[in-house]
Design a protein around this motif. Structure first.
Motif, PDB file in Angstrom:
ATOM      1  N   GLN A  98      18.378  37.263  39.665  1.00 46.95           N
ATOM      2  CA  GLN A  98      17.006  37.455  39.527  1.00 46.95           C
ATOM      3  C   GLN A  98      16.473  38.533  40.158  1.00 46.95           C
ATOM      4  OE1 GLN A  98      15.406  33.545  41.211  1.00 46.95           O
ATOM      5  NE2 GLN A  98      15.803  32.517  39.375  1.00 46.95           N
ATOM      6  N   ARG A  99      17.141  38.956  41.245  1.00 48.33           N
ATOM      7  CA  ARG A  99      16.364  40.306  41.838  1.00 48.33           C
ATOM      8  C   ARG A  99      16.653  41.413  40.907  1.00 48.33           C
ATOM      9  NH1 ARG A  99      18.710  44.617  44.749  1.00 48.33           N
ATOM     10  NH2 ARG A  99      20.784  43.592  44.532  1.00 48.33           N
ATOM     11  N   ILE A 100      17.911  41.450  40.149  1.00 50.06           N
ATOM     12  CA  ILE A 100      18.117  42.678  39.344  1.00 50.06           C
ATOM     13  C   ILE A 100      17.050  42.639  38.064  1.00 50.06           C
ATOM     14  CG2 ILE A 100      19.805  43.467  37.691  1.00 50.06           C
ATOM     15  CD1 ILE A 100      21.985  42.490  39.458  1.00 50.06           C
ATOM     16  N   GLU A 101      16.785  41.295  37.714  1.00 52.47           N
ATOM     17  CA  GLU A 101      15.813  41.167  36.531  1.00 52.47           C
ATOM     18  C   GLU A 101      14.399  41.519  36.854  1.00 52.47           C
ATOM     19  OE1 GLU A 101      16.112  37.237  35.277  1.00 52.47           O
ATOM     20  OE2 GLU A 101      18.086  37.374  34.548  1.00 52.47           O
ATOM     21  N   ILE A 102      13.814  41.389  38.177  1.00 46.59           N
ATOM     22  CA  ILE A 102      12.843  41.981  38.759  1.00 46.59           C
ATOM     23  C   ILE A 102      12.617  43.416  38.767  1.00 46.59           C
ATOM     24  CG2 ILE A 102      11.326  41.866  40.722  1.00 46.59           C
ATOM     25  CD1 ILE A 102      12.204  38.857  41.411  1.00 46.59           C
ATOM     26  N   GLU A 103      13.617  43.912  39.271  1.00 47.99           N
ATOM     27  CA  GLU A 103      13.877  45.257  39.470  1.00 47.99           C
ATOM     28  C   GLU A 103      13.836  45.872  38.037  1.00 47.99           C
ATOM     29  OE1 GLU A 103      17.489  46.176  41.308  1.00 47.99           O
ATOM     30  OE2 GLU A 103      16.692  45.711  43.450  1.00 47.99           O
ATOM     31  N   GLN A 104      14.328  45.259  37.135  1.00 47.19           N
ATOM     32  CA  GLN A 104      14.171  46.170  35.540  1.00 47.19           C
ATOM     33  C   GLN A 104      13.013  45.830  35.019  1.00 47.19           C
ATOM     34  OE1 GLN A 104      17.249  43.734  33.473  1.00 47.19           O
ATOM     35  NE2 GLN A 104      19.150  44.996  34.284  1.00 47.19           N
ATOM     36  N   LEU A 105      12.330  44.698  35.398  1.00 47.79           N
ATOM     37  CA  LEU A 105      10.956  44.521  34.841  1.00 47.79           C
ATOM     38  C   LEU A 105       9.811  45.453  35.556  1.00 47.79           C
ATOM     39  CD1 LEU A 105      10.720  40.654  34.866  1.00 47.79           C
ATOM     40  CD2 LEU A 105      10.770  42.085  32.885  1.00 47.79           C
ATOM     41  N   LEU A 106      10.235  45.790  37.069  1.00 47.41           N
ATOM     42  CA  LEU A 106       9.364  46.669  37.450  1.00 47.41           C
ATOM     43  C   LEU A 106       9.605  48.058  37.009  1.00 47.41           C
ATOM     44  CD1 LEU A 106       9.534  45.573  41.180  1.00 47.41           C
ATOM     45  CD2 LEU A 106       7.626  45.371  39.729  1.00 47.41           C
ATOM     46  N   SER A 107      10.752  48.526  36.758  1.00 45.47           N
ATOM     47  CA  SER A 107      11.247  49.831  36.160  1.00 45.47           C
ATOM     48  C   SER A 107      10.609  49.654  34.808  1.00 45.47           C
ATOM     49  CB  SER A 107      12.442  49.869  36.213  1.00 45.47           C
ATOM     50  OG  SER A 107      12.932  51.106  35.244  1.00 45.47           O
ATOM     51  N   GLN A 108      10.441  48.895  33.939  1.00 45.13           N
ATOM     52  CA  GLN A 108       9.814  48.811  32.659  1.00 45.13           C
ATOM     53  C   GLN A 108       8.319  48.856  32.823  1.00 45.13           C
ATOM     54  OE1 GLN A 108      11.174  45.256  30.616  1.00 45.13           O
ATOM     55  NE2 GLN A 108      13.199  46.170  30.249  1.00 45.13           N
ATOM     56  N   LEU A 109       7.637  48.335  33.829  1.00 42.42           N
ATOM     57  CA  LEU A 109       6.345  48.399  33.950  1.00 42.42           C
ATOM     58  C   LEU A 109       5.575  49.638  34.494  1.00 42.42           C
ATOM     59  CD1 LEU A 109       3.553  46.702  34.309  1.00 42.42           C
ATOM     60  CD2 LEU A 109       4.311  45.991  36.706  1.00 42.42           C
ATOM     61  N   GLU A 110       6.808  50.455  35.381  1.00 39.04           N
ATOM     62  CA  GLU A 110       6.322  51.671  35.656  1.00 39.04           C
ATOM     63  C   GLU A 110       6.433  52.690  34.426  1.00 39.04           C
ATOM     64  OE1 GLU A 110       9.124  52.683  38.717  1.00 39.04           O
ATOM     65  OE2 GLU A 110       8.246  51.327  40.282  1.00 39.04           O
ATOM     66  N   SER A 111       7.244  52.355  33.655  1.00 38.12           N
ATOM     67  CA  SER A 111       7.251  53.096  32.328  1.00 38.12           C
ATOM     68  C   SER A 111       5.851  53.063  31.447  1.00 38.12           C
ATOM     69  CB  SER A 111       8.622  52.962  31.687  1.00 38.12           C
ATOM     70  OG  SER A 111       8.528  53.768  30.438  1.00 38.12           O
ATOM     71  N   VAL A 112       5.693  51.745  31.383  1.00 38.78           N
ATOM     72  CA  VAL A 112       4.496  51.569  30.628  1.00 38.78           C
ATOM     73  C   VAL A 112       3.050  52.187  31.241  1.00 38.78           C
ATOM     74  CG1 VAL A 112       2.877  49.926  29.817  1.00 38.78           C
ATOM     75  CG2 VAL A 112       5.261  49.320  29.545  1.00 38.78           C
ATOM     76  N   ILE A 113       3.039  52.025  32.624  1.00 38.37           N
ATOM     77  CA  ILE A 113       2.034  52.757  33.201  1.00 38.37           C
ATOM     78  C   ILE A 113       2.062  54.288  33.243  1.00 38.37           C
ATOM     79  CG2 ILE A 113       1.239  53.278  35.669  1.00 38.37           C
ATOM     80  CD1 ILE A 113       1.927  50.289  36.378  1.00 38.37           C
TER      81      ILE A 113
END
Length: 224
Positions: free
Chosen positions: A173-188
């Motif tokens: 789950q930690r890895i998935e959260i990091e991936q989601l945060l990375s995608q969110l930063e890209s969208v921002i």
């Protein structure tokens, strides 16, 4: 002179058994050891690094406070687990039963060794009428104690396996959260780029309109 008929003869009843010690014997000590090892592995799985990775913002801005929360959480988890384990031991009288099992096994081993030294090929059993009610009860209870010990060991092993699986789930789950945060930063980043481009276009559009208006005013004056 004949002995008096009032002379007491030794009682054929066996002496009362020694009281069961409350101090953990070999099996009870091993049970405590297995529990401590399982609890230590669980606490190690909840390391500060894993805990902080789930809260990156507090870890970046207030690491001391986050570490204090983590220490309190682990301390509370350890305290609760030990208290519940002690309560179970007390309710089930596990230490007394395991100590009694140690005693019975020790007596059986001593009888077996004695029979081997005497060259006897069969077990010498104590006559049932020479045993007290408590000894008879405990003799019948020994298979249950052995089964209870095996069941408890299985449960501890299953708990250890579940803790390992839980740690693996937390890591995933930690890895998935990091991936989601990375995608969110890209969208921002994309949104910020789009906003900058829109602002630049708006400025250029206004400048173009101003130039057209000035050109129309100049042409109008020349016509006059």
């Amino acid at each position: 002179m004949a002995e008096s008929s009032n002379t007491r003869q030794p009682s054929p009843s066996p002496p009362p058994p020694a009281p069961i010690s409350q101090t953990p014997g070999p099996r009870a000590s091993r049970l405590h050891q297995v529990f401590d090892q399982a609890l230590a592995r669980t606490l190690r799985a909840n390391s500060y690094q894993n805990f902080a990775s789930c809260f990156p913002t507090p870890a970046r801005h207030v690491p001391a406070s986050l570490e204090s929360v983590w220490r309190q959480l682990n301390a509370k988890l350890e305290e609760s687990a030990k208290a519940e384990f002690t309560e179970i031991l007390t309710e089930r009288e596990a230490v007394q039963h395991l100590n009694e099992l140690d005693r019975l096994v020790g007596e059986a081993r001593a009888r077996k060794e004695s029979e081997g030294e005497n060259g006897e090929g069969h077990a010498t059993r104590a006559a049932p009428h020479t045993l007290g009610a408590e000894d008879l009860y405990k003799a019948h209870l020994m298979p249950y104690l052995q089964e209870a010990q095996a069941t408890l060991n299985d449960k501890l092993e299953a708990t250890h396996t579940q803790n390992a699986e839980l740690a693996q789930t937390v890591q995933t789950q930690r890895i998935e959260i990091e991936q989601l945060l990375s995608q969110l930063e890209s969208v921002i980043g994309d949104l910020e780029g789009a906003a900058t481009a829109a602002t630049q276009f708006s400025k250029e559009h206004h400048l173009r309109q101003d130039a057209v208006q000035m050109d129309e005013e100049v042409n109008a004056r020349v016509g006059l």
